[in-house]
Each structure stands twice: as structure tokens, then as C-alpha cells.
Design a protein around this motif. Structure first.
Motif, mmCIF file in Angstrom:
data_model
loop_
_atom_site.group_PDB
_atom_site.id
_atom_site.type_symbol
_atom_site.label_atom_id
_atom_site.label_comp_id
_atom_site.label_asym_id
_atom_site.label_seq_id
_atom_site.Cartn_x
_atom_site.Cartn_y
_atom_site.Cartn_z
ATOM 1 N N MET A 1 54.084 79.314 31.881
ATOM 2 C CA MET A 1 54.810 78.061 32.100
ATOM 3 C C MET A 1 56.012 77.959 31.172
ATOM 4 N N ILE A 2 55.842 78.408 29.932
ATOM 5 C CA ILE A 2 56.941 78.357 28.964
ATOM 6 C C ILE A 2 58.022 79.369 29.324
ATOM 7 N N VAL A 3 57.608 80.602 29.648
ATOM 8 C CA VAL A 3 58.567 81.667 29.970
ATOM 9 C C VAL A 3 59.422 81.296 31.180
ATOM 10 N N PHE A 4 58.793 80.738 32.206
ATOM 11 C CA PHE A 4 59.522 80.408 33.432
ATOM 12 C C PHE A 4 60.141 79.016 33.403
ATOM 13 N N GLY A 5 60.033 78.326 32.288
ATOM 14 C CA GLY A 5 60.723 77.062 32.116
ATOM 15 C C GLY A 5 60.126 75.877 32.845
ATOM 16 N N LEU A 6 58.886 75.987 33.309
ATOM 17 C CA LEU A 6 58.262 74.854 33.987
ATOM 18 C C LEU A 6 57.800 73.789 32.998
ATOM 19 N N LEU A 7 57.442 74.217 31.781
ATOM 20 C CA LEU A 7 56.983 73.286 30.763
ATOM 21 C C LEU A 7 57.581 73.668 29.415
ATOM 22 N N PRO A 8 57.922 72.678 28.587
ATOM 23 C CA PRO A 8 58.434 72.987 27.245
ATOM 24 C C PRO A 8 57.298 73.364 26.308
ATOM 25 N N LEU A 9 57.632 74.097 25.263
ATOM 26 C CA LEU A 9 56.635 74.536 24.285
ATOM 27 C C LEU A 9 55.908 73.343 23.677
ATOM 28 N N ALA A 10 56.664 72.299 23.313
ATOM 29 C CA ALA A 10 56.042 71.127 22.694
ATOM 30 C C ALA A 10 55.030 70.485 23.635
ATOM 31 N N GLY A 11 55.355 70.461 24.927
ATOM 32 C CA GLY A 11 54.432 69.889 25.900
ATOM 33 C C GLY A 11 53.140 70.677 25.993
ATOM 34 N N VAL A 12 53.251 71.998 25.956
ATOM 35 C CA VAL A 12 52.062 72.854 26.018
ATOM 36 C C VAL A 12 51.206 72.659 24.772
ATOM 37 N N VAL A 13 51.847 72.528 23.624
ATOM 38 C CA VAL A 13 51.103 72.304 22.375
ATOM 39 C C VAL A 13 50.330 70.987 22.438
ATOM 40 N N TRP A 14 50.983 69.930 22.902
ATOM 41 C CA TRP A 14 50.306 68.640 23.017
ATOM 42 C C TRP A 14 49.202 68.694 24.072
ATOM 43 N N ALA A 15 49.438 69.455 25.133
ATOM 44 C CA ALA A 15 48.391 69.625 26.150
ATOM 45 C C ALA A 15 47.167 70.307 25.550
ATOM 46 N N ALA A 16 47.401 71.327 24.733
ATOM 47 C CA ALA A 16 46.289 72.028 24.075
ATOM 48 C C ALA A 16 45.532 71.093 23.144
ATOM 49 N N MET A 17 46.243 70.235 22.446
ATOM 50 C CA MET A 17 45.596 69.277 21.555
ATOM 51 C C MET A 17 44.761 68.274 22.350
ATOM 52 N N GLY A 18 45.288 67.848 23.501
ATOM 53 C CA GLY A 18 44.529 66.938 24.351
ATOM 54 C C GLY A 18 43.282 67.602 24.893
#
Length: 273
Positions: A212-229
Motif C-alpha cells: 500500500m505504501i509503495v503503490f501510494g494507496l496509503l501514507p506511511l503514517a496512516g499504516v503506522v496508526w492502523a497497526a497501532m489500532g
């Protein structure tokens, strides 16, 4: 040279059989957690249920891919809320609401102040009670609200990320906790995952985040917060199950998946708006 040919052929056959077995394990997980048919050659052995847990997150690739595809097609024709609801409906049909049913049963069983044995009996009851109806309604409403608040690209990324990652949340419980029942439909799964098996599950569940990060669908910060959730939801249900039941159940795994999925969406929503 001919004296080495049988050994080489044996090694090649052995590797081929190992890959074939791994494919069988994936199809076993797919058959257990979805309504999709699997090829007849796969067959079935109860022992495979003990080892297919490593591919739970890979089943999430299928569920998330279907939900994202339905959303993308529907969003091109109908408004955002309709497209989100249709994608959610597609996921429910695909999985037979398997995890949602488990979450509702956990709400019923653990919603009141009852003993462990009574809670387990309530969770086995196919009828849905007040806690189950309220909990499942709120869960579905929160999922809808979170996804509907995201832009279209964010919804696609969220679905592709959360479905595999949330099933990794369920695998975490199997890896670190004991099975609480003496018997039950998840009893064949009631064997702790080996570290190597969990490593496979972690790769299958975490790889979509990188994509998702590589292909630009989601920002890195969003993925980090998703992992925390995800970790918050998983840790909370694990604590509740351990305190009330002394371990996980099949319904508990469903609840872990649902809370982890919702945690992913809520984490992403902090960044992707």
C-alpha cells in the motif's frame, strides 16, 4: 552422471510435494473461513486444520480483494455510502458473516457478569441476545462510518490492508494463548502455532501494508496508526478472554478479527481523510 539422476529427481519431487501441501493448507483455510469452493484434488484431513492457521491472513487477501473490487465498481456508479455498504455486504456474503457471528457471541457471553462455564454455554447458543445485537450493530456502524469518511483511494487501501492484517490479529491469539474449551468447533485449531508458522502468517498479514505504501494507496503514517489500532484491539480482546475464560475460543478469534479490522480503520482515519 546417471547415478545422480535418481537423487536429483527425488529432491525435486520432495520440494514439489511440500509446495503442494502448502497450497492444500491455504485452500483448507479458505474453505474453513469463506464460502468459496476449492478444487476437488485438495481433499481434506482434520490434521490440516492445525497447520492452516499460518494462512489466515492470506485468506484476508481474498476477502479484502473482493470487498475492494466491489467498492471500486460500485463507487463508479453510486454515491460513496452505497458503495461502502455494498462492499461490506460482499464481505459478509463471502465469509458467511463467520467472524461477525463470533463477535456477537462473545458480546452475549461476556456482556454480563456470569461464570466462565455459563459464558461458554451462552456463546454456544445459536440465538442472538441483546448484547450480541447491540455489539454487532455498533461494530458494523463504526466500520461503515470510518470507511465512508475516507476518500475513494483510502477506502480501497483500507480494505486491502485491514482484512489480511486483522486475521493476523487472530493468529496472534493462537500463537500466544491456550484454547479455553475442552471441545468445540475450533478445537482442531486449539494448538499453539510454532514460531515458524507465525512468521509465515506475519509475512502474509504484513506484506499488504508495504505494498500500500509503495503503490501510494496509503501514507506511511496512516499504516503506522492502523497497526497501532490493530494491536490495541487485539490486546484488549486477548486481555478480556484471558481474564474471563482463561484462553481463546473460536468465537474469540472472530471477535479479535473484527476488533482488529475496526482498529485498522480508525487508525487510518486519523491520517486518511
Amino acid at each position: 552422471m546417471s547415478c545422480f539422476r535418481p537423487v536429483w529427481n527425488s529432491r525435486r519431487a520432495s520440494a514439489s510435494e511440500r509446495w503442494r501441501h502448502e497450497i492444500r493448507l491455504f485452500f483448507t483455510a479458505l474453505q474453513f473461513f469463506t464460502r468459496l469452493p476449492v478444487p476437488a484434488w485438495v481433499g481434506f484431513k482434520p490434521a490440516w486444520l492445525q497447520h492452516c492457521t499460518r494462512y489466515y491472513p492470506l485468506v484476508g487477501w481474498v476477502a479484502g480483494g473482493v470487498a475492494a473490487l466491489v467498492y471500486a465498481l460500485a463507487q463508479a456508479v453510486w454515491p460513496q455510502p452505497v458503495a461502502v455498504l455494498l462492499s461490506m455486504a460482499a464481505g459478509l456474503v463471502l465469509t458467511g458473516a463467520f467472524h461477525e457471528d463470533g463477535f456477537a457471541d462473545v458480546c452475549d457471553g461476556l456482556g454480563g457478569a456470569v461464570s466462565k462455564d455459563r459464558a461458554l454455554d451462552i456463546m454456544k447458543d445459536s440465538r442472538l441476545g441483546t448484547y450480541g445485537v447491540a455489539g454487532l450493530g455498533l461494530m458494523l456502524a463504526l466500520k461503515f462510518a470510518a470507511l465512508n469518511a475516507m476518500p475513494p483511494s483510502g477506502v480501497v487501501g483500507a480494505l486491502l490492508l485491514a482484512h489480511p492484517a486483522s486475521r493476523l490479529g487472530s493468529a496472534l491469539l493462537i500463537w500466544r494463548m491456550r484454547y479455553a474449551r475442552e471441545e468445540g468447533k475450533a478445537k482442531p485449531l486449539g494448538r499453539r502455532m510454532r514460531n515458524q508458522e507465525f512468521a509465515v502468517a506475519a509475512i502474509c498479514g504484513g506484506l499488504p501494508a508495504g505494498l500500500m505504501i509503495v503503490f501510494g494507496l496509503l501514507p506511511l503514517a496512516g499504516v503506522v496508526w492502523a497497526a497501532m489500532g490493530l494491536l490495541t484491539g487485539t490486546a484488549w480482546i486477548a486481555w478480556v478472554l484471558q481474564r474471563r475464560l482463561g484462553g481463546y475460543t473460536g468465537d474469540g478469534l472472530g471477535a479479535a478479527q473484527q476488533l482488529s479490522e475496526l482498529g485498522c480503520y480508525l487508525g487510518l482515519l486519523l491520517i486518511v481523510t
